[in-house]
Each structure stands twice: as C-alpha cells, then as structure tokens.
Design a protein around this motif. Sequence first.
Motif, PDB file in Angstrom:
ATOM      1  N   THR A  76       0.825  -1.295   0.001  1.00 46.08           N
ATOM      2  CA  THR A  76       0.006   0.086  -0.078  1.00 46.08           C
ATOM      3  C   THR A  76       0.824   1.343   0.098  1.00 46.08           C
ATOM      4  O   THR A  76       0.136   2.396  -0.134  1.00 46.08           O
ATOM      5  CB  THR A  76      -0.889   0.241   1.270  1.00 46.08           C
ATOM      6  N   VAL A  77       2.138   1.316  -0.026  1.00 42.99           N
ATOM      7  CA  VAL A  77       2.942   2.346   0.111  1.00 42.99           C
ATOM      8  C   VAL A  77       3.516   2.918  -1.225  1.00 42.99           C
ATOM      9  O   VAL A  77       4.205   1.850  -1.939  1.00 42.99           O
ATOM     10  CB  VAL A  77       4.113   2.143   1.267  1.00 42.99           C
ATOM     11  N   ILE A  78       3.628   4.010  -1.526  1.00 43.58           N
ATOM     12  CA  ILE A  78       4.213   4.544  -2.668  1.00 43.58           C
ATOM     13  C   ILE A  78       5.612   5.177  -2.100  1.00 43.58           C
ATOM     14  O   ILE A  78       5.440   6.340  -1.488  1.00 43.58           O
ATOM     15  CB  ILE A  78       3.338   5.460  -3.540  1.00 43.58           C
ATOM     16  N   SER A  79       6.743   4.614  -2.419  1.00 47.48           N
ATOM     17  CA  SER A  79       7.843   5.323  -2.001  1.00 47.48           C
ATOM     18  C   SER A  79       8.522   5.892  -3.297  1.00 47.48           C
ATOM     19  O   SER A  79       8.835   5.690  -4.056  1.00 47.48           O
ATOM     20  CB  SER A  79       8.887   3.853  -1.557  1.00 47.48           C
ATOM     21  N   VAL A  80       8.956   7.347  -2.602  1.00 50.68           N
ATOM     22  CA  VAL A  80       9.668   8.109  -3.683  1.00 50.68           C
ATOM     23  C   VAL A  80      11.070   8.524  -3.216  1.00 50.68           C
ATOM     24  O   VAL A  80      11.148   8.969  -1.904  1.00 50.68           O
ATOM     25  CB  VAL A  80       8.826   9.666  -3.712  1.00 50.68           C
ATOM     26  N   GLY A  81      11.868   8.600  -3.914  1.00 49.17           N
ATOM     27  CA  GLY A  81      13.411   9.133  -3.434  1.00 49.17           C
ATOM     28  C   GLY A  81      14.186   7.710  -3.346  1.00 49.17           C
ATOM     29  O   GLY A  81      13.755   6.548  -3.446  1.00 49.17           O
ATOM     30  N   SER A  82      15.571   7.849  -3.186  1.00 47.49           N
ATOM     31  CA  SER A  82      16.503   7.022  -2.717  1.00 47.49           C
ATOM     32  C   SER A  82      16.071   5.887  -1.701  1.00 47.49           C
ATOM     33  O   SER A  82      16.280   6.504  -0.644  1.00 47.49           O
ATOM     34  CB  SER A  82      17.924   7.604  -2.856  1.00 47.49           C
ATOM     35  N   ALA A  83      16.587   4.540  -1.941  1.00 44.44           N
ATOM     36  CA  ALA A  83      16.540   3.765  -0.786  1.00 44.44           C
ATOM     37  C   ALA A  83      17.465   3.960   0.152  1.00 44.44           C
ATOM     38  O   ALA A  83      17.647   3.268   1.242  1.00 44.44           O
ATOM     39  CB  ALA A  83      16.486   2.365  -1.215  1.00 44.44           C
ATOM     40  N   TYR A 124       4.541   7.648   0.726  1.00 46.60           N
ATOM     41  CA  TYR A 124       3.156   7.952   0.786  1.00 46.60           C
ATOM     42  C   TYR A 124       2.228   6.905   1.199  1.00 46.60           C
ATOM     43  O   TYR A 124       2.043   5.934   0.410  1.00 46.60           O
ATOM     44  CB  TYR A 124       2.758   8.705  -0.571  1.00 46.60           C
ATOM     45  N   HIS A 125       1.366   7.383   1.896  1.00 42.32           N
ATOM     46  CA  HIS A 125       0.240   6.258   2.411  1.00 42.32           C
ATOM     47  C   HIS A 125      -1.000   7.106   2.197  1.00 42.32           C
ATOM     48  O   HIS A 125      -1.453   8.066   2.637  1.00 42.32           O
ATOM     49  CB  HIS A 125       0.073   6.073   3.814  1.00 42.32           C
ATOM     50  N   GLY A 126      -1.826   6.421   1.039  1.00 37.40           N
ATOM     51  CA  GLY A 126      -3.130   7.103   0.693  1.00 37.40           C
ATOM     52  C   GLY A 126      -4.144   6.743   1.813  1.00 37.40           C
ATOM     53  O   GLY A 126      -4.127   5.505   2.100  1.00 37.40           O
ATOM     54  N   MET A 127      -4.960   7.746   1.843  1.00 40.45           N
ATOM     55  CA  MET A 127      -6.327   7.239   2.592  1.00 40.45           C
ATOM     56  C   MET A 127      -7.553   7.916   1.876  1.00 40.45           C
ATOM     57  O   MET A 127      -7.406   9.020   1.156  1.00 40.45           O
ATOM     58  CB  MET A 127      -6.263   7.799   3.925  1.00 40.45           C
ATOM     59  N   ALA A 128      -8.672   7.259   1.831  1.00 43.73           N
ATOM     60  CA  ALA A 128      -9.862   7.831   1.242  1.00 43.73           C
ATOM     61  C   ALA A 128     -11.036   7.778   2.201  1.00 43.73           C
ATOM     62  O   ALA A 128     -11.597   6.574   2.211  1.00 43.73           O
ATOM     63  CB  ALA A 128      -9.989   6.974   0.089  1.00 43.73           C
ATOM     64  N   PHE A 129     -11.400   8.737   2.913  1.00 44.75           N
ATOM     65  CA  PHE A 129     -12.339   8.546   3.839  1.00 44.75           C
ATOM     66  C   PHE A 129     -13.237   9.808   3.900  1.00 44.75           C
ATOM     67  O   PHE A 129     -13.938   9.914   4.444  1.00 44.75           O
ATOM     68  CB  PHE A 129     -11.900   8.364   5.175  1.00 44.75           C
ATOM     69  N   ALA A 212      -5.702   0.145   1.275  1.00 42.07           N
ATOM     70  CA  ALA A 212      -4.970   1.321   1.923  1.00 42.07           C
ATOM     71  C   ALA A 212      -5.449   2.049   3.249  1.00 42.07           C
ATOM     72  O   ALA A 212      -4.851   2.204   4.053  1.00 42.07           O
ATOM     73  CB  ALA A 212      -4.340   2.094   0.752  1.00 42.07           C
ATOM     74  N   THR A 213      -6.635   2.514   2.781  1.00 39.19           N
ATOM     75  CA  THR A 213      -7.231   3.099   3.872  1.00 39.19           C
ATOM     76  C   THR A 213      -7.395   2.406   5.290  1.00 39.19           C
ATOM     77  O   THR A 213      -7.345   2.857   6.241  1.00 39.19           O
ATOM     78  CB  THR A 213      -8.766   3.474   3.567  1.00 39.19           C
ATOM     79  N   ASP A 214      -7.517   1.039   5.087  1.00 33.96           N
ATOM     80  CA  ASP A 214      -7.829   0.176   6.210  1.00 33.96           C
ATOM     81  C   ASP A 214      -6.335   0.014   6.925  1.00 33.96           C
ATOM     82  O   ASP A 214      -6.413  -0.147   8.119  1.00 33.96           O
ATOM     83  CB  ASP A 214      -8.484  -1.199   5.799  1.00 33.96           C
ATOM     84  N   GLN A 215      -5.493  -0.145   6.234  1.00 32.34           N
ATOM     85  CA  GLN A 215      -3.954  -0.045   6.820  1.00 32.34           C
ATOM     86  C   GLN A 215      -3.452   1.076   7.392  1.00 32.34           C
ATOM     87  O   GLN A 215      -3.122   0.828   8.439  1.00 32.34           O
ATOM     88  CB  GLN A 215      -3.296  -0.343   5.313  1.00 32.34           C
ATOM     89  N   ALA A 216      -3.988   2.198   6.964  1.00 28.75           N
ATOM     90  CA  ALA A 216      -3.655   3.621   7.606  1.00 28.75           C
ATOM     91  C   ALA A 216      -4.318   3.335   9.006  1.00 28.75           C
ATOM     92  O   ALA A 216      -3.806   3.799  10.075  1.00 28.75           O
ATOM     93  CB  ALA A 216      -4.376   4.479   6.848  1.00 28.75           C
ATOM     94  N   SER A 217      -5.541   2.973   8.926  1.00 23.34           N
ATOM     95  CA  SER A 217      -6.278   2.796  10.340  1.00 23.34           C
ATOM     96  C   SER A 217      -5.587   1.815  11.246  1.00 23.34           C
ATOM     97  O   SER A 217      -5.396   1.840  12.642  1.00 23.34           O
ATOM     98  CB  SER A 217      -7.808   2.127  10.017  1.00 23.34           C
ATOM     99  N   LYS A 218      -5.168   0.551  10.692  1.00 21.39           N
ATOM    100  CA  LYS A 218      -4.247  -0.366  11.494  1.00 21.39           C
ATOM    101  C   LYS A 218      -2.908   0.267  11.840  1.00 21.39           C
ATOM    102  O   LYS A 218      -2.464  -0.135  13.021  1.00 21.39           O
ATOM    103  CB  LYS A 218      -3.986  -1.664  10.731  1.00 21.39           C
ATOM    104  N   ASP A 219      -2.443   1.365  11.189  1.00 19.03           N
ATOM    105  CA  ASP A 219      -1.196   1.935  11.521  1.00 19.03           C
ATOM    106  C   ASP A 219      -1.452   2.910  12.655  1.00 19.03           C
ATOM    107  O   ASP A 219      -0.630   3.499  13.198  1.00 19.03           O
ATOM    108  CB  ASP A 219      -0.573   2.682  10.505  1.00 19.03           C
ATOM    109  N   GLY A 220      -2.810   3.048  12.939  1.00 19.51           N
ATOM    110  CA  GLY A 220      -3.165   3.969  14.071  1.00 19.51           C
ATOM    111  C   GLY A 220      -3.301   5.450  13.777  1.00 19.51           C
ATOM    112  O   GLY A 220      -3.238   6.604  14.605  1.00 19.51           O
ATOM    113  N   VAL A 221      -3.328   5.736  12.483  1.00 18.03           N
ATOM    114  CA  VAL A 221      -3.566   7.081  11.848  1.00 18.03           C
ATOM    115  C   VAL A 221      -5.076   7.392  11.833  1.00 18.03           C
ATOM    116  O   VAL A 221      -5.701   6.641  11.208  1.00 18.03           O
ATOM    117  CB  VAL A 221      -2.980   7.046  10.453  1.00 18.03           C
ATOM    118  N   THR A 222      -5.574   8.196  12.514  1.00 20.42           N
ATOM    119  CA  THR A 222      -6.958   8.836  12.461  1.00 20.42           C
ATOM    120  C   THR A 222      -7.024  10.170  12.135  1.00 20.42           C
ATOM    121  O   THR A 222      -8.158  10.747  12.218  1.00 20.42           O
ATOM    122  CB  THR A 222      -7.577   8.709  13.846  1.00 20.42           C
ATOM    123  N   ALA A 223      -6.180  10.804  11.656  1.00 19.66           N
ATOM    124  CA  ALA A 223      -6.107  12.428  11.175  1.00 19.66           C
ATOM    125  C   ALA A 223      -5.249  12.472  10.292  1.00 19.66           C
ATOM    126  O   ALA A 223      -4.155  12.051  10.188  1.00 19.66           O
ATOM    127  CB  ALA A 223      -6.108  13.085  12.498  1.00 19.66           C
TER     128      ALA A 223
END
Lengths: 252, 168
Positions: A76-83, A124-129, A212-223
Amino acid sequence: MPAETTRAANRERLAARRAAEAAARAQAERRRRTVLGGVVAAVAVLVALVAVIVVQTHRTSTSANAAVPANTVDGTVISVGSADAPVTVDLYEDFQCPNCKAFEDASGRTVAQLVADGTVQAHYHGMAFLDTSANGRYSTRALNAAAVVVATAGPGAFQAFHDLLFANQPVEGGSGLTDAQLVQYATQAGAAGSSVEHDIRNLTYGDWVKTATDQASKDGVTATPTVFVDGHKLADLSSAGLTSAVTAAAAG
Amino acid sequence: MRWNAATAGPWLGTAARLVLGGVFVVAGALKVPDPGAAVRAVRAYRLLPESLVAPVAFGLPVIEIAVGLALLLGVFVRTASIAAAVLLVVFLVGVGSAWARGLRIDCGCFGNGGEVTAGETAYPLEVLRDAALVVVALLLARWPASRLALGGRSVAGTTDRKEYSRAR
C-alpha cells in the motif's frame, strides 16, 4: 325476608369472585403475551445481528485477486526517492483533505528538496475517507487515479500527479474533480494511454484503495495529514518543523 | 383535560422516547452503509483486539436500531431504556478514555471512520451529549409509562385510564 337477603349476598360474593378470577386470568394472559413478545423480539434481534455481521463481513472483504498497482512497496505504500536516504518520512494524506493541502502548500517543496538531496525517502500512504455522494466519491477516485499513475509511470510521475491534485484540490463539500480532469492531470504527470483512462474511470484499484485506507487505520492514523519522521510523529507540520526533525533524525 | 403533573408526565415520557429512540435509530442506520468506515471507527479507539473490531463494528448498529425502534414504538420501554443507558455509558467510557489518552479521533457516533480532518476533536461536545442522553434514558427507565406507546404499563391515576389502557 332473611332468606332473600342471604341469596342476594351470596350472588354478590359469587359475582365478585368471578370478576377477580377473570381479572387474574386476564393478567396472566397479558404476562404470557409480554413474555412471548419479549422472546420473539430477542430472537428477531439475534437473527438480524448474525445476518448483518455476515453480510457486512462479506461486503468488506476485498477479493484475493484484487489488483495491486505496480511500483508500490508493502502493498500500500508509494515510495519516492533513494532507498539509501538516511531518513524515512511517512506521509498519510487524503486528496480531499484541506489540511493536507495546507501542509503540501507549506511543506511540500521542502519534502521535494529533501528527497532531491538524497536525505529523505518519502513514503506516501494514501487514505480515502472523505467520499461523499456530492463529490462522487472523490477521495476514492483520486487515490485510485494515483495508483494508476504509479503503476503506469512510476513514483516520479506519482509525485508530480500528487502535487497537481493538491495544487488543484476541489473544495470540500463540492463536486470533486471529474474523471476527465483526473485523466488530464495523469497525462500531464507523465502517465498517458488508453489503459490509464480506462483504469481511472473504472476504479481498477478500488479494492486497493480500501485496503490502503484500512492499513492506515491499522497503523493508528486517524487524522490527516499525519507525518512520521523515522517513525516519530511530527508535531510541527511547518516547513521549518519538518526540516529540523529531518536534520535531527539524520544526525541521530 | 387539565394540564398538571399527572397529565404532563406521560407526555414527557413520550418526548423522551422519541428523542432517545430517534438518536439511536439514526446513529445505527448511519453506520450501516459503509462497513469499512465502521470498522475503522471502532479500531480508532484502540480498546478492542483486532479480532473483535469487525464483529462489534457490524453488530453495534443492529443493537442500536433495535433499541431505538423499541423506544419509538413504545414496546419494552423499560428494558430498552436500560439497554440504551448501558450502551451510552459504554460509549462515554470509550470517548472519555480516548480523550484521556490524547487520541485524535472522531467518536464515530453517527457513522464515518473515526478520522478527524481538521485535526479538531470534539470530545467535550460528545461527552455532554452522551451524558444528557444517559439522564434521559435513566428517567425513562424509572418512569417508562407514556402516551402513544404500543405496549408497556398503563398510566395510573389519569382520568382517561381506561381509554389509555385500551390504546396502549
């Protein structure tokens, strides 16, 4: 006439007893009906409970072969930039969220600069709520379009598309950008072709958006926006706050 | 009919039933269309293990609607008001603990996934609303008799008791 009086008194007593018995019967009947009604109601609620849990579980389960866009990390993650960048910045955003636009306006350029320097890898972690019927589920359509762009043209094009969507964010409560506008911005960001238009219009990554939205919730992100610098939640979302947190993380 | 305590009481009971029942039915119904959001809203409290999050998220609206309908119709009013009070106390504990732990969540009371966009929580308002509803529920549990109810006890001491009893 004592006999007459006695008979009358007896009749009265009998009538009174009959009335009392009738009242008792009626009360017992009422009680029986209440208990029966209670049992029926309880069973009905229980059946509804089980049925709804089954139906909703089915509705929320994403199919096992749901499309996952290419060029994503951990699903679910979109990674931008050098590893090899020393610092990881995780950003949780919804394309319809006004505070995310405020953050992007204030600090988006700083993120881009830190990524260009090779100091930061942005996740980048996308959320759609913020889907509404008024905006035609714009949060979902926008994140799906972002998935189409990264799958077609890679993280660089995603970053450009992401910046375009925040720069041109539709007002909250409005009708959202149209699918045609999303296709146009995707093309501008470097993802072109008939499959891009098809996948944007048909919500090809719709299930992925839910995941992805559910994963953000599991990551504890609510805002939103929520930003983590090397796993630590960033309190000061200003450009200066981000820079100093990244500098500290890079030094540590 | 003179307007005094004896005649006003049952009508207050009706008002309490309609307010409490209305809130419960609406709150439950708004959680049904988007089950994914309901799951996120329950998870946002970080109180339940992941395995219980979905069943609670899906089952709670059914209970809320059942309690709300019972109150609106006026059947099993005392049982329904006690259930409402218990649910509201559970919600109060949940919201209060989220507040105390400094979580930035929306209570998800009326649908949505518990996310706050503006970064503005509304804990005082949510607590006040729930507390006020607990009071209503407890008063209704103590005096469940009311007008325009399909079931329940008759209102004692009113002049039109017989008519009322037949109508209940």
